[in-house]
Design an enzyme around this catalytic site. Structure first.
Site, PDB file in Angstrom:
ATOM      1  N   PRO A  65      -1.549   4.453   4.647  1.00  0.00           N
ATOM      2  CA  PRO A  65      -1.373   3.519   5.389  1.00  0.00           C
ATOM      3  C   PRO A  65      -2.923   3.368   6.167  1.00  0.00           C
ATOM      4  O   PRO A  65      -3.589   3.906   5.580  1.00  0.00           O
ATOM      5  CB  PRO A  65      -0.551   4.425   7.109  1.00  0.00           C
ATOM      6  CG  PRO A  65      -1.170   5.712   6.878  1.00  0.00           C
ATOM      7  CD  PRO A  65      -1.040   5.834   5.375  1.00  0.00           C
ATOM      8  N   HIS A  66      -3.510   1.625   6.162  1.00  0.00           N
ATOM      9  CA  HIS A  66      -4.072   1.379   6.810  1.00  0.00           C
ATOM     10  C   HIS A  66      -4.053  -0.279   7.678  1.00  0.00           C
ATOM     11  O   HIS A  66      -3.237  -0.446   7.870  1.00  0.00           O
ATOM     12  CB  HIS A  66      -5.232   1.144   5.206  1.00  0.00           C
ATOM     13  CG  HIS A  66      -4.138   0.085   4.644  1.00  0.00           C
ATOM     14  ND1 HIS A  66      -3.276   0.271   3.618  1.00  0.00           N
ATOM     15  CD2 HIS A  66      -3.953  -1.179   4.500  1.00  0.00           C
ATOM     16  CE1 HIS A  66      -2.758   0.044   2.723  1.00  0.00           C
ATOM     17  NE2 HIS A  66      -3.706  -1.863   3.238  1.00  0.00           N
ATOM     18  N   ALA A  67      -5.469  -0.254   8.307  1.00  0.00           N
ATOM     19  CA  ALA A  67      -5.234  -1.349   9.083  1.00  0.00           C
ATOM     20  C   ALA A  67      -6.387  -1.837   9.259  1.00  0.00           C
ATOM     21  O   ALA A  67      -7.144  -1.008  10.116  1.00  0.00           O
ATOM     22  CB  ALA A  67      -4.380  -0.240  11.224  1.00  0.00           C
TER      23      ALA A  67
END
Length: 154
Positions: A65-67
């Site tokens: 996951p990345h943001a």
């Protein structure tokens, strides 16, 4: 860029049991907030927003996951090793137990993509993943994640 520039031993956790992806995102956001001072609510929203575009569960029990979030000056990461795999909606429909989350400044350009590519390459190593799954000490997990890195000092 090296894994050691993205994640420190303090950013590595072994987690016993999570009940949902939402809880995982909350825990990841709380971890990055404690380490880097970002707003955990915004970090959760950013993770969920990115996940709505397509799964970040890349298969073989791994999720990336990345943001992009406000309040960061550089790309950073948080690594969780789950003792019990979690249903994640991964591309191979397998539950995940190795999660390497990346958080980048809102205005980050190519650095975010470089970091994501580095983490993806690192986590594709089946031998490394086996070692990660066989250990529970955060310092040891950090050493496994960063093994093979060379110092740029002369």
């Amino acid at each position: 860029m090296q894994i050691s520039s993205l994640v420190t031993p303090a950013a590595i956790r072994v987690v016993g049991h999570l009940t949902s992806k939402k809880r995982l995102f909350q825990d990841l956001a709380e971890a990055v907030a404690a380490l880097h001072g970002v707003d955990p609510g915004h970090a959760v929203e950013a993770l969920q927003e990115r996940e709505s575009l397509g799964p970040t569960g890349v298969g073989h029990g791994i999720a990336l996951p990345h943001a992009r979030v406000n309040g960061l000056s550089r790309v950073c990461g948080v690594f969780f090793r789950l003792e019990r795999p979690l249903e994640f909606g991964a591309v191979d429909r397998q539950p995940v137990d190795l999660i390497f989350a990346l958080f980048a400044p809102r205005e980050a350009g190519v650095e975010h993509l470089k970091a994501l590519a580095l983490v993806s390459r690192t986590m594709r190593d089946a031998g490394r993943c086996a070692k990660l799954r066989a250990n529970t000490d955060p310092v040891t997990l950090h050493a496994i994640l960063t093994e093979g890195e060379t110092s740029k000092a002369a």
